[in-house]
Design a protein around this motif. Structure first.
Motif, PDB file in Angstrom:
ATOM      1  N   ASP A  77       9.000  -7.572  -9.531  1.00  0.00           N
ATOM      2  CA  ASP A  77       8.826  -8.402  -8.335  1.00  0.00           C
ATOM      3  C   ASP A  77       9.132  -7.612  -7.063  1.00  0.00           C
ATOM      4  O   ASP A  77       8.421  -7.720  -6.059  1.00  0.00           O
ATOM      5  CB  ASP A  77       9.718  -9.649  -8.410  1.00  0.00           C
ATOM      6  CG  ASP A  77       9.253 -10.640  -9.474  1.00  0.00           C
ATOM      7  OD1 ASP A  77       8.095 -10.513  -9.942  1.00  0.00           O
ATOM      8  OD2 ASP A  77      10.054 -11.523  -9.853  1.00  0.00           O
ATOM      9  N   MET A 124       6.315  -5.136  -6.563  1.00  0.00           N
ATOM     10  CA  MET A 124       5.124  -5.853  -6.106  1.00  0.00           C
ATOM     11  C   MET A 124       5.297  -6.320  -4.663  1.00  0.00           C
ATOM     12  O   MET A 124       4.340  -6.304  -3.884  1.00  0.00           O
ATOM     13  CB  MET A 124       4.806  -7.036  -7.017  1.00  0.00           C
ATOM     14  CG  MET A 124       4.218  -6.624  -8.355  1.00  0.00           C
ATOM     15  SD  MET A 124       2.800  -5.516  -8.231  1.00  0.00           S
ATOM     16  CE  MET A 124       1.596  -6.569  -7.472  1.00  0.00           C
ATOM     17  N   ALA A 125       6.522  -6.733  -4.313  1.00  0.00           N
ATOM     18  CA  ALA A 125       6.774  -7.137  -2.933  1.00  0.00           C
ATOM     19  C   ALA A 125       6.551  -5.943  -2.001  1.00  0.00           C
ATOM     20  O   ALA A 125       5.933  -6.076  -0.932  1.00  0.00           O
ATOM     21  CB  ALA A 125       8.194  -7.682  -2.780  1.00  0.00           C
ATOM     22  N   ASN A 172       2.821  -5.248  -1.943  1.00  0.00           N
ATOM     23  CA  ASN A 172       2.159  -6.264  -1.113  1.00  0.00           C
ATOM     24  C   ASN A 172       2.444  -6.042   0.367  1.00  0.00           C
ATOM     25  O   ASN A 172       1.541  -6.176   1.205  1.00  0.00           O
ATOM     26  CB  ASN A 172       2.573  -7.671  -1.535  1.00  0.00           C
ATOM     27  CG  ASN A 172       1.972  -8.065  -2.873  1.00  0.00           C
ATOM     28  OD1 ASN A 172       0.960  -7.514  -3.297  1.00  0.00           O
ATOM     29  ND2 ASN A 172       2.602  -9.000  -3.561  1.00  0.00           N
ATOM     30  N   PHE A 217       0.465  -3.143   1.397  1.00  0.00           N
ATOM     31  CA  PHE A 217      -0.933  -3.561   1.499  1.00  0.00           C
ATOM     32  C   PHE A 217      -1.169  -4.295   2.815  1.00  0.00           C
ATOM     33  O   PHE A 217      -2.149  -4.042   3.513  1.00  0.00           O
ATOM     34  CB  PHE A 217      -1.307  -4.445   0.313  1.00  0.00           C
ATOM     35  CG  PHE A 217      -2.688  -5.006   0.398  1.00  0.00           C
ATOM     36  CD1 PHE A 217      -3.788  -4.207   0.132  1.00  0.00           C
ATOM     37  CD2 PHE A 217      -2.894  -6.332   0.760  1.00  0.00           C
ATOM     38  CE1 PHE A 217      -5.081  -4.717   0.220  1.00  0.00           C
ATOM     39  CE2 PHE A 217      -4.171  -6.849   0.849  1.00  0.00           C
ATOM     40  CZ  PHE A 217      -5.263  -6.038   0.578  1.00  0.00           C
ATOM     41  N   VAL A 218      -0.267  -5.204   3.141  1.00  0.00           N
ATOM     42  CA  VAL A 218      -0.396  -5.966   4.393  1.00  0.00           C
ATOM     43  C   VAL A 218      -0.335  -5.013   5.586  1.00  0.00           C
ATOM     44  O   VAL A 218      -1.126  -5.132   6.530  1.00  0.00           O
ATOM     45  CB  VAL A 218       0.710  -7.052   4.478  1.00  0.00           C
ATOM     46  CG1 VAL A 218       0.803  -7.635   5.873  1.00  0.00           C
ATOM     47  CG2 VAL A 218       0.447  -8.146   3.462  1.00  0.00           C
TER      48      VAL A 218
END
Length: 151
Positions: A50, A53-54, A57, A60-61
């Motif tokens: 998690d 992935m955070a 992410n 990615f943002v």
């Protein structure tokens, strides 16, 4: 079961049964411990996943936002270049019109000068013609006077 065995008086059987019960209890305890470890490891792996992935992410943002910002900057640069080109075209056209107007004025002045010269030439030719006619007339008059005197 123990009571039955006690009643029967089979102490060996009772010892084996106690061993099996202890072994099963130990196995149950080991299984519970292993299950707890597995669950803890699973939870830890899930937590790590998690977190990663955070981060992914979030990255990615940020990358997406950066790409969008760069695209907006690129579009703004293109727009600015287009505006600059349009301004330059307008300036060029204005300069071209001014030069054309200056050429037109110069041509008009030249045409007017040529027209004045032509009028002056025409006037001089007319004066010369009148002078010739006057001289011709004078010549005729003298000739006529001389002929009258000779007669």
């Amino acid at each position: 079961l123990e009571e039955d065995m006690t009643l029967l008086g089979d102490s060996t059987m009772m010892a084996k049964h106690a061993e099996r019960a202890a072994k099963q209890a130990k196995q149950q305890e080991t299984l519970a411990t292993n299950r707890k470890k597995y669950e803890d490891m699973r939870d830890e792996v899930q937590r790590e996943y998690d977190e990663k992935m955070a981060k992914v992410n979030a990255r990615f943002v940020m990358v997406k936002a950066d790409e969008k910002r760069r695209e907006l900057e690129r579009q703004q640069e293109l727009y600015d270049k287009g505006q600059e080109q349009a301004r330059m075209v307008l300036e060029f056209e204005a300069e071209k019109r001014v030069r054309a107007e200056e050429r037109f004025q110069a041509e008009m002045l030249e045409l007017e000068r040529e027209r004045q010269e032509a009028l002056e030439d025409k006037r001089l030719q007319e004066e010369a013609r009148l002078e010739r006619e006057r001289q011709t007339q004078q010549c005729k008059e003298r000739t006529a006077t001389i002929r009258q005197e000779q007669q």
